[in-house]
Design a protein around this motif. Structure first.
Motif, PDB file in Angstrom:
ATOM      1  N   LEU A  20      38.392  38.906  36.917  1.00  0.00           N
ATOM      2  CA  LEU A  20      39.690  39.527  36.804  1.00  0.00           C
ATOM      3  C   LEU A  20      40.297  39.143  35.561  1.00  0.00           C
ATOM      4  CD1 LEU A  20      41.597  41.659  38.142  1.00  0.00           C
ATOM      5  CD2 LEU A  20      43.203  38.928  38.742  1.00  0.00           C
ATOM      6  N   LEU A  21      40.426  38.210  34.978  1.00  0.00           N
ATOM      7  CA  LEU A  21      41.264  37.990  33.638  1.00  0.00           C
ATOM      8  C   LEU A  21      40.102  38.691  32.403  1.00  0.00           C
ATOM      9  CD1 LEU A  21      42.609  35.922  31.875  1.00  0.00           C
ATOM     10  CD2 LEU A  21      41.242  34.763  31.799  1.00  0.00           C
ATOM     11  N   GLU A  22      39.264  38.737  32.346  1.00  0.00           N
ATOM     12  CA  GLU A  22      37.974  39.200  31.161  1.00  0.00           C
ATOM     13  C   GLU A  22      38.454  40.444  31.686  1.00  0.00           C
ATOM     14  OE1 GLU A  22      36.977  38.185  28.419  1.00  0.00           O
ATOM     15  OE2 GLU A  22      37.162  36.396  29.863  1.00  0.00           O
ATOM     16  N   VAL A  35      48.256  32.841  46.358  1.00  0.00           N
ATOM     17  CA  VAL A  35      48.094  33.409  45.157  1.00  0.00           C
ATOM     18  C   VAL A  35      46.928  33.944  44.768  1.00  0.00           C
ATOM     19  CG1 VAL A  35      49.636  30.801  44.499  1.00  0.00           C
ATOM     20  CG2 VAL A  35      47.080  30.823  45.229  1.00  0.00           C
ATOM     21  N   VAL A  36      47.332  34.686  44.309  1.00  0.00           N
ATOM     22  CA  VAL A  36      45.994  35.839  43.669  1.00  0.00           C
ATOM     23  C   VAL A  36      46.085  35.333  42.121  1.00  0.00           C
ATOM     24  CG1 VAL A  36      45.369  38.317  42.870  1.00  0.00           C
ATOM     25  CG2 VAL A  36      45.956  37.348  45.632  1.00  0.00           C
ATOM     26  N   GLY A  37      45.183  35.789  41.235  1.00  0.00           N
ATOM     27  CA  GLY A  37      44.738  35.390  39.775  1.00  0.00           C
ATOM     28  C   GLY A  37      43.345  34.443  38.956  1.00  0.00           C
ATOM     29  N   GLU A  41      38.893  32.085  39.583  1.00  0.00           N
ATOM     30  CA  GLU A  41      38.883  33.297  40.194  1.00  0.00           C
ATOM     31  C   GLU A  41      39.890  33.407  41.322  1.00  0.00           C
ATOM     32  OE1 GLU A  41      38.165  37.731  39.238  1.00  0.00           O
ATOM     33  OE2 GLU A  41      36.735  36.101  39.922  1.00  0.00           O
ATOM     34  N   ILE A  42      40.998  33.938  41.325  1.00  0.00           N
ATOM     35  CA  ILE A  42      40.819  34.225  42.612  1.00  0.00           C
ATOM     36  C   ILE A  42      41.240  35.180  43.485  1.00  0.00           C
ATOM     37  CG2 ILE A  42      43.127  33.021  45.068  1.00  0.00           C
ATOM     38  CD1 ILE A  42      43.603  30.912  42.977  1.00  0.00           C
ATOM     39  N   LEU A  43      40.281  36.083  44.247  1.00  0.00           N
ATOM     40  CA  LEU A  43      40.294  37.311  44.682  1.00  0.00           C
ATOM     41  C   LEU A  43      41.782  37.099  46.226  1.00  0.00           C
ATOM     42  CD1 LEU A  43      36.899  38.201  43.352  1.00  0.00           C
ATOM     43  CD2 LEU A  43      39.119  38.604  42.238  1.00  0.00           C
ATOM     44  N   PRO A  44      42.587  38.263  46.306  1.00  0.00           N
ATOM     45  CA  PRO A  44      42.788  38.725  47.003  1.00  0.00           C
ATOM     46  C   PRO A  44      41.752  38.752  48.383  1.00  0.00           C
ATOM     47  CG  PRO A  44      43.186  40.672  46.375  1.00  0.00           C
ATOM     48  CD  PRO A  44      42.288  39.866  45.112  1.00  0.00           C
ATOM     49  N   LYS A  45      42.056  38.946  49.657  1.00  0.00           N
ATOM     50  CA  LYS A  45      41.488  39.174  50.492  1.00  0.00           C
ATOM     51  C   LYS A  45      41.888  40.615  51.053  1.00  0.00           C
ATOM     52  CE  LYS A  45      41.509  35.078  53.021  1.00  0.00           C
ATOM     53  NZ  LYS A  45      41.521  34.286  54.183  1.00  0.00           N
ATOM     54  N   ILE A  46      40.767  41.819  50.802  1.00  0.00           N
ATOM     55  CA  ILE A  46      40.954  43.092  50.474  1.00  0.00           C
ATOM     56  C   ILE A  46      40.361  44.216  51.402  1.00  0.00           C
ATOM     57  CG2 ILE A  46      41.838  45.639  49.171  1.00  0.00           C
ATOM     58  CD1 ILE A  46      43.009  43.504  46.978  1.00  0.00           C
ATOM     59  N   ASP A  47      40.341  44.763  52.610  1.00  0.00           N
ATOM     60  CA  ASP A  47      39.276  45.084  53.384  1.00  0.00           C
ATOM     61  C   ASP A  47      38.376  46.361  52.103  1.00  0.00           C
ATOM     62  OD1 ASP A  47      39.557  43.477  55.467  1.00  0.00           O
ATOM     63  OD2 ASP A  47      40.662  44.818  56.414  1.00  0.00           O
ATOM     64  N   VAL A  48      37.400  46.740  51.477  1.00  0.00           N
ATOM     65  CA  VAL A  48      36.624  47.364  50.966  1.00  0.00           C
ATOM     66  C   VAL A  48      35.989  48.102  51.388  1.00  0.00           C
ATOM     67  CG1 VAL A  48      37.843  46.680  49.085  1.00  0.00           C
ATOM     68  CG2 VAL A  48      36.268  45.657  49.093  1.00  0.00           C
TER      69      VAL A  48
END
Length: 211
Positions: free
Chosen positions: A77-79, A14-16, A26-33
């Motif tokens: 992310l919500l804001e 889940v993300v969001g 806030e739940i952030l995805p695991k993204i390689d950045v």
């Protein structure tokens, strides 16, 4: 889903953002950045990447100036999503509030439109100074505006950012003459919109129904 451990919650698949009275999760995805700095910079880069991915998937046009001005490190992310919604809605109403002609009846001192004969001779038989008029009124109090007002009202209750609260107050003022409608009674079936817009409207309906 969320797994409840002994000392913490663990998010899986889940993300969001979960918004509740007094706080948000806030739940952030695991993204390689690639991001210089610490955890805040890394999370900021993830938020920016995720918003761009959502914009492509949902066909949301993001203004370059808006993206540049985002406080990716401080805002959740919500804001960020609330800001995008508020700014795009503000741009839309600046181009003109949607209006349409609706049937209206009123008792007036002079004739406007046509005379409602039945009403005239039942209610005003003894007072001919008032005329029972039936006419078309070019109104902004229409279904799409009632739905937008409900969305603005909902977001006003969960926004934490001072800037977002200000934007939403300004929008609430714009919709001041629009009727307040309970979420369960919003006139979704009376909206006629293009295909892509129907998809966006469907997501907005689900969002309001969940709260």
């Amino acid at each position: 889903m969320l797994e409840h451990g002994r000392h913490a919650l663990r998010a899986r698949g889940v993300v969001g953002v979960l918004a509740a009275e007094g706080g948000t999760l806030e739940i952030l995805p695991k993204i390689d950045v690639i991001a210089e700095g610490g955890k805040e910079e890394h999370n900021a880069a993830i938020r920016e990447r995720l918003v761009h991915m959502l914009a492509v998937a949902l066909d949301i046009r993001l203004d370059i100036g808006t993206v540049t001005e985002m406080d990716w490190q401080r805002d959740t992310l919500l804001e960020i999503v609330i800001r995008i919604f508020a700014e795009q809605l503000t741009d839309a109403v600046r181009q003109g509030m949607p209006r349409r002609y609706v049937d209206h009846e009123d008792d007036l001192p002079t004739l406007r439109g046509s005379l409602n004969v039945t009403r005239q001779f039942t209610r005003h038989a003894a007072n001919p100074s008032r005329l029972a008029c039936r006419f078309d009124y070019f109104s902004e109090d229409i279904p799409i505006n009632r739905i937008m007002k409900a969305a603005v009202s909902r977001l006003s209750r969960i926004a934490r950012s001072t800037a977002n609260q200000r934007r939403l107050r300004e929008l609430a003022f714009v919709y001041a003459e629009t009727t307040d409608v309970q979420v369960s009674a919003l006139p979704w079936d009376r909206i006629i919109i293009v295909a892509d817009g129907q998809e966006v409207l469907g997501r907005l309906r689900r969002l309001l129904s969940e709260h």
